[in-house]
Design an enzyme around this catalytic site. Structure first.
Site, PDB file in Angstrom:
ATOM      1  N   HIS A  31      -1.806   5.194   1.722  1.00 24.05           N
ATOM      2  CA  HIS A  31      -2.343   5.110   0.732  1.00 24.05           C
ATOM      3  C   HIS A  31      -2.861   5.969   0.148  1.00 24.05           C
ATOM      4  O   HIS A  31      -2.383   6.583  -0.941  1.00 24.05           O
ATOM      5  CB  HIS A  31      -3.757   4.540   1.748  1.00 24.05           C
ATOM      6  CG  HIS A  31      -3.967   3.799  -0.002  1.00 24.05           C
ATOM      7  ND1 HIS A  31      -5.651   3.343   0.478  1.00 24.05           N
ATOM      8  CD2 HIS A  31      -3.810   3.371  -1.173  1.00 24.05           C
ATOM      9  CE1 HIS A  31      -5.614   2.528  -0.787  1.00 24.05           C
ATOM     10  NE2 HIS A  31      -4.838   2.587  -1.976  1.00 24.05           N
ATOM     11  N   HIS A  64      -2.822   2.422   5.647  1.00 26.27           N
ATOM     12  CA  HIS A  64      -4.120   2.459   5.552  1.00 26.27           C
ATOM     13  C   HIS A  64      -4.801   2.406   6.776  1.00 26.27           C
ATOM     14  O   HIS A  64      -4.587   2.183   8.748  1.00 26.27           O
ATOM     15  CB  HIS A  64      -5.149   1.360   5.060  1.00 26.27           C
ATOM     16  CG  HIS A  64      -4.465   0.916   3.367  1.00 26.27           C
ATOM     17  ND1 HIS A  64      -4.692   1.181   1.856  1.00 26.27           N
ATOM     18  CD2 HIS A  64      -3.456   0.240   3.522  1.00 26.27           C
ATOM     19  CE1 HIS A  64      -4.133   0.339   1.801  1.00 26.27           C
ATOM     20  NE2 HIS A  64      -3.023  -0.113   1.893  1.00 26.27           N
ATOM     21  N   GLU A  73      -3.608  -2.120   7.477  1.00 26.17           N
ATOM     22  CA  GLU A  73      -4.654  -1.263   7.628  1.00 26.17           C
ATOM     23  C   GLU A  73      -4.581  -0.941   9.215  1.00 26.17           C
ATOM     24  O   GLU A  73      -4.532  -1.853  10.513  1.00 26.17           O
ATOM     25  CB  GLU A  73      -5.867  -1.314   7.438  1.00 26.17           C
ATOM     26  CG  GLU A  73      -6.211  -2.195   6.355  1.00 26.17           C
ATOM     27  CD  GLU A  73      -7.112  -1.668   5.310  1.00 26.17           C
ATOM     28  OE1 GLU A  73      -7.299  -0.151   5.639  1.00 26.17           O
ATOM     29  OE2 GLU A  73      -7.130  -1.176   4.001  1.00 26.17           O
ATOM     30  N   ASP A  79      -6.522   8.119   3.141  1.00 19.96           N
ATOM     31  CA  ASP A  79      -6.411   7.202   4.326  1.00 19.96           C
ATOM     32  C   ASP A  79      -5.076   6.773   4.323  1.00 19.96           C
ATOM     33  O   ASP A  79      -3.841   7.315   3.266  1.00 19.96           O
ATOM     34  CB  ASP A  79      -6.909   6.160   4.418  1.00 19.96           C
ATOM     35  CG  ASP A  79      -6.434   5.025   3.602  1.00 19.96           C
ATOM     36  OD1 ASP A  79      -6.558   5.747   2.094  1.00 19.96           O
ATOM     37  OD2 ASP A  79      -6.193   4.299   3.765  1.00 19.96           O
TER      38      ASP A  79
HETATM   39 ZN   LIG Z   1      -6.057   2.315   1.705  1.00 19.10          ZN
END
Ligand SMILES: [Zn+2]
Length: 200
Positions: free
Chosen positions: A162, A44, A126, A172
């Site tokens: 994602h 992400h 992330e 993303d």
């Molecule tokens: Zn995401």
């Protein structure tokens, strides 16, 4: 005795917590449903406020501590109960919010390789980033090291974005994420790694 590799100062995993990462436990997680083992890693990108780097917003979001008065965007997202297992800062610093054996709440409505609810069987990572600025070399290096540790520990079949498990809903890690650069840094040629991994 098999000893898990230590990569870039990371590892091993102890009770689902990775040595070498800064641990910041999030309440936004629960047990993986029975019968689910980790087979997918989802990449992400996030920045809070949007397109700004370096602040405490992501950590606050994942620990339900975001102040809705601090930024107009925060008013909309502060009620969300979300998390990811890991967060990689622009300078490569690594934070962990959820133990890898638990289910983090990062993917939402999603599907991979015919399987719904990707949170059940994935690890979410992330990167601090956005759709308009290149990611930093230190982030690719750290992400590759993290992926090697995770792939040594779990039967990971693919690494994907994602946007690939929630198309039309999420963008993303976005157009600035360089999958080829990650593949070269990762050096695991048998691992499916990229936007189309398992989505067809
Ligand atoms: Zn995401």
């Amino acid at each position: 005795m098999f000893r898990e590799p230590v990569e870039d100062g990371l590892g091993p995993l102890a009770g689902g917590w990775l040595e070498g990462a800064q641990h910041c436990p999030s309440p936004n997680c629960d047990a993986r449903p029975a019968g689910n083992e980790v087979k997918l890693i989802v990449v992400h990108a996030i920045s809070l406020p949007p397109d700004e780097f370096g602040g405490p917003g992501v950590e606050q979001l994942f620990t339900n501590a975001l102040d809705p008065a601090e930024h107009p965007y925060y008013a909309a997202i502060s009620p969300l109960r979300v998390s990811a297992h890991f967060f990689i800062r622009r300078d490569g610093r690594l934070m962990q919010f959820v133990p890898t054996d638990a289910r983090a709440w990062h993917a939402g409505v999603s599907s991979w390789n015919g399987c719904e609810r990707c949170n059940d069987f994935s690890i979410g990572i992330e990167l601090e980033g956005c759709d308009t600025q290149p990611f930093e070399p230190a982030q690719y290096t750290r992400l590759a090291a993290l992926l090697r540790v995770l792939c040594a520990h779990y039967p990971v079949e693919a690494v994907t974005g994602h946007s690939d498990i929630a198309p039309g809903r999420k963008t993303d890690p976005g157009p600035c994420f360089d999958w080829q650069r990650l593949r070269l840094a990762l050096d695991l040629p048998k691992l499916a790694c990229g936007p189309a991994s398992g989505t067809v």
